[in-house]
Design an enzyme around this catalytic site. Sequence first.
Site, PDB file in Angstrom:
ATOM      1  N   ASP A 178      53.674  11.450 -24.218  1.00 25.25           N
ATOM      2  CA  ASP A 178      53.582  10.021 -23.907  1.00 25.25           C
ATOM      3  C   ASP A 178      53.939   9.198 -25.153  1.00 25.25           C
ATOM      4  OD1 ASP A 178      53.052   7.685 -22.574  1.00 25.25           O
ATOM      5  OD2 ASP A 178      50.864   7.868 -22.679  1.00 25.25           O
ATOM      6  N   GLU A 179      54.327   7.937 -24.940  1.00 27.28           N
ATOM      7  CA  GLU A 179      54.633   6.995 -26.035  1.00 27.28           C
ATOM      8  C   GLU A 179      55.621   7.601 -27.032  1.00 27.28           C
ATOM      9  OE1 GLU A 179      53.677   4.113 -25.619  1.00 27.28           O
ATOM     10  OE2 GLU A 179      51.639   3.941 -24.871  1.00 27.28           O
ATOM     11  N   LYS A 238      53.126   4.625 -15.931  1.00 22.39           N
ATOM     12  CA  LYS A 238      53.483   5.872 -16.618  1.00 22.39           C
ATOM     13  C   LYS A 238      52.297   6.834 -16.704  1.00 22.39           C
ATOM     14  CE  LYS A 238      52.766   4.189 -21.370  1.00 22.39           C
ATOM     15  NZ  LYS A 238      51.712   5.116 -21.736  1.00 22.39           N
ATOM     16  N   THR A 239      51.072   6.311 -16.863  1.00 25.03           N
ATOM     17  CA  THR A 239      49.906   7.209 -16.909  1.00 25.03           C
ATOM     18  C   THR A 239      49.729   7.909 -15.571  1.00 25.03           C
ATOM     19  OG1 THR A 239      48.848   5.719 -18.501  1.00 25.03           O
ATOM     20  CG2 THR A 239      47.445   7.343 -17.410  1.00 25.03           C
ATOM     21  N   GLN A 282      58.476  -1.434 -26.608  1.00 25.19           N
ATOM     22  CA  GLN A 282      57.103  -1.477 -27.100  1.00 25.19           C
ATOM     23  C   GLN A 282      56.932  -0.639 -28.375  1.00 25.19           C
ATOM     24  OE1 GLN A 282      53.845  -1.706 -24.044  1.00 25.19           O
ATOM     25  NE2 GLN A 282      55.449  -1.023 -22.665  1.00 25.19           N
ATOM     26  N   ARG A 332      50.478  -7.930 -21.424  1.00 29.06           N
ATOM     27  CA  ARG A 332      49.088  -7.532 -21.126  1.00 29.06           C
ATOM     28  C   ARG A 332      48.535  -8.342 -19.967  1.00 29.06           C
ATOM     29  NH1 ARG A 332      49.764  -3.222 -22.273  1.00 29.06           N
ATOM     30  NH2 ARG A 332      51.905  -3.931 -22.579  1.00 29.06           N
TER      31      ARG A 332
END
Length: 726
Positions: free
Chosen positions: A229-230, A35-36, A260, A603
């Site tokens: 974002d987020e 996504k980044t 998340q 992670r």
Amino acid sequence: MELAGLLGELNAQQLSAVEETEGYVRVAAGAGSGKTRVLTARYVYIAKALGVPPEHILSVTFTNKAAWEMKRRIRAYLPDEDGGWILTFHSACHKILKQDISALAYPSNFMVLDEEDQKAILQRIYDENGLTLREFPFRKCLDAIEMYKSESNYVPFLADTERKIPAPDLPQAGDTRSMHFVILKYLESQRKNFYLDFADLIQFTLYLFDTHPELLEKWQKQFEYIQIDEFQDVSGEQYKLARRLAGKHKNLFIVGDPDQTIYSWRGADVRFFLDFEKKFEGAKTIVLDKNYRSTPEILAVSNSLISRNEGRVKKELKAVRQSGQMPRYRHARSRAEESDALAGEIAALHEGGVRLSDIAVIYRGNYMSRAIEEALVRKKIPYEIYSGTAFYQRREIKDALSYLRLAVFGDDVSFLRVVNVPARGIGKTRQNMLQEVAESKNVSILCALRELAEHPLFKGTKARELLELLDEAKDFSRENDLADTLDFLLQRSGYEGYLRLCGNQDRLDNLNELKASVREAVDSAGEEVSAEDYLNGISLITSADAEDKKECVKLMTVHTAKGLEFPVVFVCCLNEGLFPSRKIRTREEMEEERRVAYVALTRAENLLYLSDAEGFDANCGGNLYTSRFLFDIDKGLLEASGAFSEGHLARSKSHIKKSELSMGIVPASEQRFLFKAGDKVRHPHFGAGVVLDFGGGAYTVEFESGKTRSVSAAADLLIPYYERKS
């Protein structure tokens, strides 16, 4: 670098998201789906392909670290771009207010308070009105102020520099012993000094736009494209601000992953993401489900876990990478065994060529690091607490051990650390006098206090009480072990009560973990443990902490790990009451806790290790039970080792079932045990009756005897009336 090269690195889903520049667009981006990269590429695409000046693009990130990383990537394609509007929500609001807060008669150089500033204001309010920390702990007051601001229209009062608007309607503000009085005094201090705290930045920006529509139009006109974002973690105020700013050009691009969402305690509401298409006409959704981070085996475990949640956008991450090793789960007979096995595995990996800096140990709460740290020290494995403080370097741990050191050694360092914590009236002036006397007579500061305790300068202080405490502790230690002596010191000194007044549960958890570690040391030694030996052993651990840690294992909480990735990840302490936390009370909270676990698992890039233990742990309320999250993962997806003791598995599942019943979470196979109002039931002691209500994990039943009783659902005693024949 060329734009074509940037776009050529994207997969079809990512490219679709980048080129979808107009209108309302929602991107459901799974963990590790890039996504980044999408946000960066889209920013560059809008600037280069569409020719939009960067100052007309607002890109909102969740953390400053994410903003800095995005700016770094963008400069590779736009060398002259300073990333001025790549910011967090709060930073963006601060920048807007710096330009236009004068419309509210505030100076452009207004001061933003941090938490220490807020505490200083509160302390001044206490001093001026005869209030104490015992009545109003800082944490309790700060939480009350934040809650008040989230629910009240208080900004007009702060912005009223001419004092024409009456004080906010706080019913008990006239009572100087009430929380409302403290809140009002805090607001008055803000207004008088033009202070804004963190919570005010967004609220003031919204108020500015409400009262000055021409300024809203100005900023709407400037931000032709907005990307956030987020988005699963935005609060109600942040959502409102995003809608306002996108109101003119209607180009709002949001990226997030409902799986998340782990910040509801901070005001995040995942419904803003889930309901996006309902709220914005013509909104489109793009799903990024190709995971570039983890092996298929790690994703299978992660997907299996999160699939147990009901409140989510159904999606399953697909691995781009080739197969790797199966994730491993180890069950240990004690916390010490779990930690030793974890440290041993890390040592073996390192000997096999894995860099220590590629290894992360993730746990739910900071206090869980203690046993892990000690095991790593024993194995001579360097480590660092990532974005945190090593266990024995934490303030409350050093304070507690300083009390023990002072009782044992009477040293100056320990004395100066704790003499006025909690406050005993022995401030800097008196401490300086003690140090001068100690130096002139070549004795310890504690000895100097014994000489001067009756001096007029020490009248009205608690110097005599401190000396009596240390003498009593010495006598107490002759008949009691080290663990009990530490507990005696912490209680009689008032230090444990002082921490409760501060209202920081994490610090209390750490203190409980210290006490548990001392008890463990005493019980496992097989002989009497002297305070001197224990304290010197701790010194060796803390000295090891001071070594160069560039090449070392990273220890961190799950919330710290969010957004990071590591080749090797250990997720430890997977026990009921630890992970999931003992604080969970509802189905919704348990689903969020499962999302926290999902974040931990995702992670990992190459290797994933999970572990739990049996035994006893004060921080989870007693006996250790295996976490339900381990049972959530389909059998066959984990390579398991370590045998359960007799009855442990049954006890764990029984504990989980009772917990789920209390939250109204019941497996389909157990649905017959759930009742609704009006159902006829029978109780083995009270007989037949009718269910009136269900709440708090218990049924309210009116029995034929005429008596009404509460019956715990977890007790599993009620059966349908027709199942029992007379």
